[in-house]
Design a protein around this motif. Structure first.
Motif, PDB file in Angstrom:
ATOM      1  N   ALA A  34     -25.035 -16.339 -37.535  1.00 30.97           N
ATOM      2  CA  ALA A  34     -24.420 -16.581 -36.229  1.00 30.97           C
ATOM      3  C   ALA A  34     -24.588 -18.037 -35.808  1.00 30.97           C
ATOM      4  N   GLU A  35     -25.743 -18.633 -36.218  1.00 33.47           N
ATOM      5  CA  GLU A  35     -25.960 -20.040 -35.847  1.00 33.47           C
ATOM      6  C   GLU A  35     -25.047 -20.972 -36.630  1.00 33.47           C
ATOM      7  N   ILE A  36     -24.935 -20.700 -37.941  1.00 33.63           N
ATOM      8  CA  ILE A  36     -24.035 -21.517 -38.762  1.00 33.63           C
ATOM      9  C   ILE A  36     -22.641 -21.470 -38.149  1.00 33.63           C
ATOM     10  N   SER A  37     -22.287 -20.263 -37.744  1.00 38.12           N
ATOM     11  CA  SER A  37     -20.966 -20.041 -37.173  1.00 38.12           C
ATOM     12  C   SER A  37     -20.722 -20.909 -35.940  1.00 38.12           C
ATOM     13  N   SER A  38     -21.692 -20.911 -35.019  1.00 32.91           N
ATOM     14  CA  SER A  38     -21.433 -21.705 -33.807  1.00 32.91           C
ATOM     15  C   SER A  38     -21.487 -23.195 -34.095  1.00 32.91           C
ATOM     16  N   THR A  94     -17.726 -16.875 -40.952  1.00 34.32           N
ATOM     17  CA  THR A  94     -19.166 -16.595 -40.813  1.00 34.32           C
ATOM     18  C   THR A  94     -19.419 -15.667 -39.628  1.00 34.32           C
ATOM     19  N   ARG A  95     -18.649 -15.828 -38.575  1.00 31.81           N
ATOM     20  CA  ARG A  95     -18.839 -14.927 -37.439  1.00 31.81           C
ATOM     21  C   ARG A  95     -18.438 -13.502 -37.820  1.00 31.81           C
ATOM     22  N   TRP A  96     -17.383 -13.400 -38.602  1.00 35.50           N
ATOM     23  CA  TRP A  96     -16.952 -12.091 -39.098  1.00 35.50           C
ATOM     24  C   TRP A  96     -18.087 -11.446 -39.898  1.00 35.50           C
ATOM     25  N   MET A  97     -18.706 -12.268 -40.789  1.00 33.22           N
ATOM     26  CA  MET A  97     -19.803 -11.740 -41.602  1.00 33.22           C
ATOM     27  C   MET A  97     -20.972 -11.306 -40.712  1.00 33.22           C
ATOM     28  N   ALA A  98     -21.236 -12.103 -39.687  1.00 30.69           N
ATOM     29  CA  ALA A  98     -22.377 -11.793 -38.823  1.00 30.69           C
ATOM     30  C   ALA A  98     -22.158 -10.521 -38.006  1.00 30.69           C
ATOM     31  N   SER A  99     -20.937 -10.337 -37.520  1.00 32.08           N
ATOM     32  CA  SER A  99     -20.730  -9.213 -36.606  1.00 32.08           C
ATOM     33  C   SER A  99     -20.240  -7.963 -37.319  1.00 32.08           C
ATOM     34  N   GLY A 100     -19.664  -8.150 -38.492  1.00 33.26           N
ATOM     35  CA  GLY A 100     -19.167  -6.994 -39.217  1.00 33.26           C
ATOM     36  C   GLY A 100     -17.756  -6.602 -38.811  1.00 33.26           C
ATOM     37  N   HIS A 101     -17.174  -7.308 -37.872  1.00 36.33           N
ATOM     38  CA  HIS A 101     -15.776  -7.055 -37.557  1.00 36.33           C
ATOM     39  C   HIS A 101     -15.062  -8.376 -37.291  1.00 36.33           C
ATOM     40  N   ALA A 102     -13.749  -8.344 -37.398  1.00 35.26           N
ATOM     41  CA  ALA A 102     -12.972  -9.566 -37.193  1.00 35.26           C
ATOM     42  C   ALA A 102     -13.268 -10.122 -35.800  1.00 35.26           C
ATOM     43  N   PRO A 103     -13.650 -11.399 -35.719  1.00 40.04           N
ATOM     44  CA  PRO A 103     -14.025 -11.941 -34.399  1.00 40.04           C
ATOM     45  C   PRO A 103     -12.813 -12.237 -33.519  1.00 40.04           C
ATOM     46  N   PRO A 139     -18.417 -15.338 -22.097  1.00 41.00           N
ATOM     47  CA  PRO A 139     -19.648 -14.978 -22.812  1.00 41.00           C
ATOM     48  C   PRO A 139     -19.412 -15.030 -24.325  1.00 41.00           C
ATOM     49  N   ARG A 140     -20.362 -15.677 -25.011  1.00 41.45           N
ATOM     50  CA  ARG A 140     -20.143 -15.929 -26.437  1.00 41.45           C
ATOM     51  C   ARG A 140     -20.920 -14.984 -27.347  1.00 41.45           C
ATOM     52  N   ASP A 141     -21.583 -13.983 -26.742  1.00 45.11           N
ATOM     53  CA  ASP A 141     -22.376 -13.068 -27.558  1.00 45.11           C
ATOM     54  C   ASP A 141     -21.484 -12.287 -28.520  1.00 45.11           C
ATOM     55  N   ILE A 142     -22.085 -11.946 -29.645  1.00 43.96           N
ATOM     56  CA  ILE A 142     -21.382 -11.069 -30.576  1.00 43.96           C
ATOM     57  C   ILE A 142     -21.495  -9.654 -30.017  1.00 43.96           C
ATOM     58  N   SER A 143     -20.366  -9.080 -29.634  1.00 44.74           N
ATOM     59  CA  SER A 143     -20.440  -7.774 -28.993  1.00 44.74           C
ATOM     60  C   SER A 143     -19.952  -6.671 -29.935  1.00 44.74           C
ATOM     61  N   PRO A 144     -20.516  -5.470 -29.759  1.00 44.70           N
ATOM     62  CA  PRO A 144     -20.104  -4.365 -30.624  1.00 44.70           C
ATOM     63  C   PRO A 144     -18.723  -3.856 -30.212  1.00 44.70           C
ATOM     64  N   LEU A 145     -18.075  -3.172 -31.125  1.00 45.11           N
ATOM     65  CA  LEU A 145     -16.729  -2.677 -30.854  1.00 45.11           C
ATOM     66  C   LEU A 145     -16.780  -1.301 -30.215  1.00 45.11           C
ATOM     67  N   ILE A 146     -16.092  -1.151 -29.103  1.00 42.16           N
ATOM     68  CA  ILE A 146     -15.971   0.183 -28.518  1.00 42.16           C
ATOM     69  C   ILE A 146     -15.026   1.002 -29.407  1.00 42.16           C
ATOM     70  N   PRO A 147     -15.081   2.338 -29.316  1.00 47.38           N
ATOM     71  CA  PRO A 147     -14.305   3.164 -30.241  1.00 47.38           C
ATOM     72  C   PRO A 147     -12.828   2.791 -30.319  1.00 47.38           C
ATOM     73  N   ALA A 148     -12.215   2.450 -29.180  1.00 48.64           N
ATOM     74  CA  ALA A 148     -10.778   2.153 -29.198  1.00 48.64           C
ATOM     75  C   ALA A 148     -10.452   0.960 -30.093  1.00 48.64           C
ATOM     76  N   LEU A 149     -11.420   0.051 -30.269  1.00 49.67           N
ATOM     77  CA  LEU A 149     -11.147  -1.160 -31.062  1.00 49.67           C
ATOM     78  C   LEU A 149     -11.507  -0.997 -32.535  1.00 49.67           C
ATOM     79  N   GLN A 150     -12.108   0.161 -32.864  1.00 50.25           N
ATOM     80  CA  GLN A 150     -12.546   0.328 -34.256  1.00 50.25           C
ATOM     81  C   GLN A 150     -11.376   0.728 -35.134  1.00 50.25           C
TER      82      GLN A 150
END
Lengths: 175, 535, 394
Positions: C2-6, C62-71, C121-132
């Motif tokens: 996540a740091e590399i990403s920012s 890298t953000r995609w890798m960090a969060s596990g979903h397309a940023p 807000p720049r936090d990596i947030s989890p995906l709610i069901p509708a976005l999965q």
């Protein structure tokens, strides 16, 4: 020759489009009519147990007019029209009109109290699983569906009914 | 009668044509050649004759100006519909007549009175879409067919005036025609030759893009219209308690009726401790949902099932329904839409003697089907006199129920014991236990069972394939029309000189690159651009 | 990760700024060695924008890798991605047309978009069901690419107007042009005030009653000009000058309105300062620097629409409909975001008809491109922040 062709082609195309759009608007205005049981349809048969444990089947009433009402004890407009229905039932039951007051998914205890209070003498089929309610596409209650002696729906309304209206309904489905 | 205009080149053109279909000579005075080239100077059918009312209506909808106005009006109307939420987005149990005013004040009231709360379903909005459809059909027929004919009949040799008036034009002498032909072919132009003149064209099919995408739009709009026709569309909602089976609305036919059993409803939340989402999750107050899921089993009744009768069910299949993962059978699909956790299901009470605290048996009331009487043995029994599933005191201060859902159950019990054979009455609800004060017995709350419910949208949509087809054709058309261009280059021998002219309907930059390449490779004088062309 | 990403995003941001500078150098007028000078700095500008793009692509991966979903799942991620697609669109059009002047405007506007994004807000947030769903990445990326390309048509249209609108007299046109430039400056103003007040750690708290009559605390991070529609300020910082009208929905409505007012004020201050320095209209000052051929600008802005429109339709309408059918059981539900995507579509459809069939070229077409971009930004920002709907989680 060509001119004539053109006129007919254009008229036909315009007419088709006007009809199509008109029909769409008409249907969108009466959204219920498209999908659910409505005027002109054959009322689907159903069988339910009434409050007294008796099986009530719609088909058994062929040859009679059926005033099919969907209601609940908690619904104020339903409560208002019950005494009217009872009074007219007494007048019309000998003229070949039957009232079926389908209760929508309530308990025998509640409904029994209500029926006793209003001295309702017509059958009250209990639609506990809402099977009939779903099949007839009932949204708001009360909803009244008038079925003629041939089993065809002649009217469907979700209004709260006045006594006058009930009389006119009874006249409409009297065989 | 149909008049035709015969050009000096011998081609006979339909009445109303401004540039000869074959050679491009202006057939009327004051013809602006370049702007006429949009539709090849062909006669727009509608503008030719003006007689009957049908023709007048036709002409009206044939105009691009009218079409653009319709687009703009629909655009503005659509925008107005987003100012306040539409009726479908307001809470389900409020009256829109008062909701808009109380939420948004006078503006809200006006919005409601004008019917804008149901704008997209209003007759006039549908009518506007219908008119747009009409405009698309008529304008396309009126332009597409003559354009097709004009492009098909165009000749290699063009009239001098046509050549001179093109945006890109030059005169040269001493040019090797074969070289030009060869160069144009290397640019993948299709070259035709006639009496020492050349006509090179490329990407003609892109001219059909507009018409193809309009066909796609018409198919799409037709699909949207069919939505309102009976039998094409089912949209319903199905609530099922865990462990119960319910008939699926809209699935009844002579072959039977489908039932669905809710085996389990699962709600998962994100773990606040999970490292990668830690900072995001700690900044929100509640929890963030991870999964809504219903595990279901589908059943079907035997043929000719009577509604309401005890169903004889045969299992069809089991499956899991999640948001984004609907459950499909026949032409139906079930979507995870909503849920309700911990709905009251069964309530237990004990009959207790107030003085001693002794208990004389326990009864469990099924809140969806309470019994009239519970016999506890030894002369002890409890009767339910009244039941209010969702208790409330009404306007007259009488106990009543809001609806038939057991969200706040309350009872009037009669308790009988050998000591009190006449019975004692008590009103019992959640955190309420009221009697006359002289009762010897009371009902003591002894536990509750709950169940989860899942809500699934039931959907059948026979219009989807039409909508999809329309969408695909539209995309093909719009790509064909916008990613390719129709480029034409004419070379004409004219009294010792060689005239060159070039035209495209769009992307002049690309065409200019082509003619630059051409004049670089050959002796052709570079084509010059008319200054006023784009103004 | 996540740091590399920012870090990568930060680097991209800086590189884009430099790229703007290089492009500006390329068009700065030095008589005599014109061509060579322009070519050299143009090339450097172009290369640096490509490098910046690569860095931002690195951020994205890298953000995609960090969060596990397309940023592309919240406003920060989506808006940065939109900025990135603007750069990509610029690169594509630069390759076709080789115009340095476009870079002078396109790059800083992309920079502005990314800076604006960072205020969320720049936090990596989890995906709610509708976005999965896989359609999240397919729909959002395609729509953003389409919008990025359409944004270039705005840039080119804007330059056209700066280049051609008569600045010798003041007219409606010059006024509107100033308003457009002012609104861009107001975004800069927004960024300045956000960073400024955050830097000094300003905070003031209100207690208000929400829709369910529950007392909630509302924390402002800027001095309150517009207070909440009801309730009291709990500290004695600078008090609200007026209350937010109650029809503006939600607990955060007053904060958004307040921030908006601050942005306009800061924008006005910056604009005033610039006017003082330049001693003429900003567009008039820019006009002397812009030497591109109007015909070419017209062509570019039209070409951008021609390329962007099908992509936008595919991403923002067709893919959106497929996903909506899957997630919400209907492909179309008149949700405000959907409606505004349709409005964008209709607008550019009208644009193409006016241009192809009624010959709206040049200035008219340029004004339309500007209006089109206003619709796009309205859909990106206002629909999420102001109008209520299914997309408001984004």
């Amino acid at each position: 020759m060509l001119k004539k062709n053109r006129f007919w082609f254009r008229s036909a195309l315009l007419a088709i489009l006007v009809v199509a759009v008109g029909y769409t608007i008409y249907n969108s205005m009466n959204e219920e009519s498209g999908t659910y049981i409505s005027k002109g349809d054959t009322a689907p048969n159903f069988v339910l147990t009434d409050l007294n444990g008796k099986q009530v089947e719609l088909e058994d009433y062929r040859g009679k007019g059926v005033f099919l009402n969907f209601w609940g004890t908690w619904c104020k407009p339903c409560e208002r029209e019950m005494p009217y229905m009872q009074r007219q039932y007494e007048k019309y039951k000998d003229q070949g009109v039957e009232i079926l007051a389908v209760n929508v998914s309530e308990t025998n205890v509640s409904v029994k109290n209500f029926v006793d209070r209003y001295r309702m003498s017509f059958p009250v089929p209990m639609d506990k699983q809402r099977e009939v309610t779903k099949a007839y596409g009932i949204g708001p209650i009360p909803t009244t569906i008038l079925i003629d002696k041939n089993g065809k729906v002649v009217e469907r309304t979700s209004e709260s009914l006045s006594e006058k209206k009930i009389i006119s309904f009874m006249e409409k489905i009297k065989p | 009668m149909m008049q035709t205009i015969t050009c000096e080149c011998g081609h006979s053109n339909p009445y109303g044509t401004s540039l000869c279909q074959a050679c491009g000579k202006p057939l009327k005075q004051d013809v602006e050649i370049l702007s006429s080239m949009r539709y090849e100077g062909s006669a727009r059918r509608s503008q030719t004759y003006k007689q009957t009312l049908v023709d007048k209506i036709w002409n009206f909808f044939s105009s691009v100006k009218v079409g653009v106005w319709l687009i703009v009006i629909i655009l503005v109307a659509a925008a107005i519909g987003t100012i306040f939420p539409q009726e479908t987005f307001i809470p389900p149990n409020v009256d829109p007549a008062t909701h808009y005013e109380s939420e948004y004040g006078t503006l809200g009231l006006i919005y409601y009175l004008l019917g804008f709360h149901n704008l997209y379903g209003s007759w006039w909005f549908i009518l506007l879409l219908g008119m747009l459809g009409l405009s698309i059909i008529i304008a396309s027929l009126d332009r597409g067919i003559p354009l097709y004919k004009a492009l098909k009949t165009q000749r290699v040799t063009r009239h001098d005036q046509f050549m001179k008036n093109q945006r890109l034009f030059s005169k040269s002498s001493d040019v090797e025609l074969d070289e030009i032909k060869y160069t144009l072919e290397s640019l993948r132009y299709k070259v035709r030759e006639e009496n020492g003149n050349l006509f090179a064209e490329k990407g003609r099919f892109s001219r059909w893009g507009a018409y193809v995408n309009h066909v796609g739009l018409i198919i799409f709009l037709t699909g949207a219209m069919l939505r309102f026709f009976p039998g094409m569309y089912v949209d319903d909602i199905l609530w099922v308690r865990e462990g119960e089976k319910a008939s699926i609305p809209g699935t009844s036919s002579e072959e039977g009726q489908y039932y669905l059993e809710n085996n389990d409803f699962i709600l998962e939340m994100y773990d606040k401790e999970e490292k990668k989402f830690n900072s995001a999750l700690s900044s929100v107050d509640g929890e963030v949902a991870k999964n809504y899921q219903s595990n279901v089993t589908l059943y079907k009744t035997k043929e000719n099932h009577t509604i309401g009768a005890e169903p004889e069910l045969e299992k069809v299949k089991s499956g899991e329904i999640r948001v984004n993962e609907p459950f499909k059978f026949d032409s139906f699909a079930l979507y995870q839409t909503d849920f309700k956790l911990n709905e009251f299901y069964k309530m237990s009470f004990e009959l207790e003697e107030k003085a001693t605290g002794n208990k004389f048996g326990k009864l469990t009331v099924d809140l969806h089907d309470p019994k009239k009487e519970y016999d506890l043995g030894d002369g002890y029994k409890v009767k339910i006199e009244e039941y209010f599933p969702n208790f409330v005191l009404n306007d007259q201060n009488q106990p009543s129920t809001v609806n038939n859902l057991p969200d706040n159950p309350a009872f009037v019990f009669s308790m009988y014991s050998p000591k009190t054979p006449e019975g004692e009455k008590a009103f019992v609800g959640i955190q309420k236990n009221i009697d006359s004060g002289e009762n010897q017995f009371k009902m003591t709350f002894a536990g509750i069972e709950t169940k989860d419910l899942t809500a699934l949208t039931v959907r059948k949509d026979h219009t989807l394939w039409i909508i999809a087809l329309g969408g695909i054709i539209f995309m093909i058309g719009v790509t064909q029309g916008l990613y390719w261009n129709y480029r034409r280059i004419w070379i004409k021998q004219n009294a010792g000189e060689v005239w060159a002219a070039a035209h495209t309907n769009k992307n002049w930059y690309g065409l200019k690159k082509d003619v630059e390449f051409l004049s670089d490779k050959t002796n052709l004088t570079p084509l010059e651009e008319k200054e006023t062309a784009s103004k | 990760m996540a740091e590399i990403s920012s870090t990568l995003l930060y680097s991209a941001f800086i590189i884009y700024l430099f790229s703007t500078l290089f492009f500006a150098m390329s068009i700065s007028d030095k008589k005599g060695k014109d061509a060579v000078h322009t070519k050299k700095w143009g090339k450097i500008g172009f290369i640096s924008s490509c490098v910046g793009f690569a860095a931002q692509l690195g951020y994205f991966i890298t953000r995609w890798m960090a969060s596990g979903h397309a940023p592309v799942s919240n406003l920060f991620e989506f808006t940065t991605f939109f900025g990135m697609m603007m750069v990509l669109a610029f690169i594509i059009l630069y390759i076709i047309y080789r115009t340095n002047g476009l870079g002078v405007f396109a790059m800083p506007i992309a920079v502005l978009v990314i800076a604006y994004a960072s205020m969320f807000p720049r936090d990596i947030s989890p995906l709610i069901p509708a976005l999965q769903s896989d359609w999240l990445k397919i729909h959002v990326t395609t729509a953003a690419l389409g919008e990025g390309i359409l944004a270039i048509s705005f840039v080119s249209g804007l330059i056209y107007l700066i280049r051609t609108v008569d600045q010798t007299v003041s007219s409606k046109k010059t006024l509107w042009l100033e308003i457009i430039l002012y609104s861009l400056i107001a975004v800069v103003g927004f960024i300045f005030v956000s960073i400024g007040f955050k830097g000094v750690g300003y905070e003031t708290t209100f207690e208000m009653m929400d829709d369910n009559n529950q007392a909630v605390k509302v924390v402002y991070d800027m001095p309150a000009i517009a207070g909440p529609s009801n309730g009291e300020q709990l500290d004695d910082s600078f008090g609200p000058l007026f209350r937010t009208p109650s029809w503006m929905n939600g607990v955060d409505a007053s904060i958004k309105l307040n921030t908006f007012i601050w942005s306009l004020l800061a924008g006005a201050a910056l604009y005033g300062l610039l006017r003082l320095i330049l001693r003429k209209r900003i567009a008039a000052a820019l006009q002397t620097k812009v030497k591109m051929k109007p015909d070419l600008l017209d062509e570019i802005s039209y070409r951008a629409v021609a390329i962007g429109f099908p992509i936008f339709t595919l991403g923002a309408l067709i893919f959106a409909m497929i996903w909506a059918q899957q997630a919400w059981s209907r492909f179309w539900g008149w949700d405000p975001k959907e409606v505004w995507a349709l409005i964008t579509f209709l607008f550019y459809a009208a644009f193409l008809h006016l241009r192809l069939s009624r010959g709206w070229h040049g200035e008219k077409s340029a004004w339309l491109c500007v209006l089109g971009f206003w619709i796009i930004t309205f859909n990106l920002i206002a629909v999420n922040l102001v109008l209520v709907g299914l997309h408001s989680y984004a």
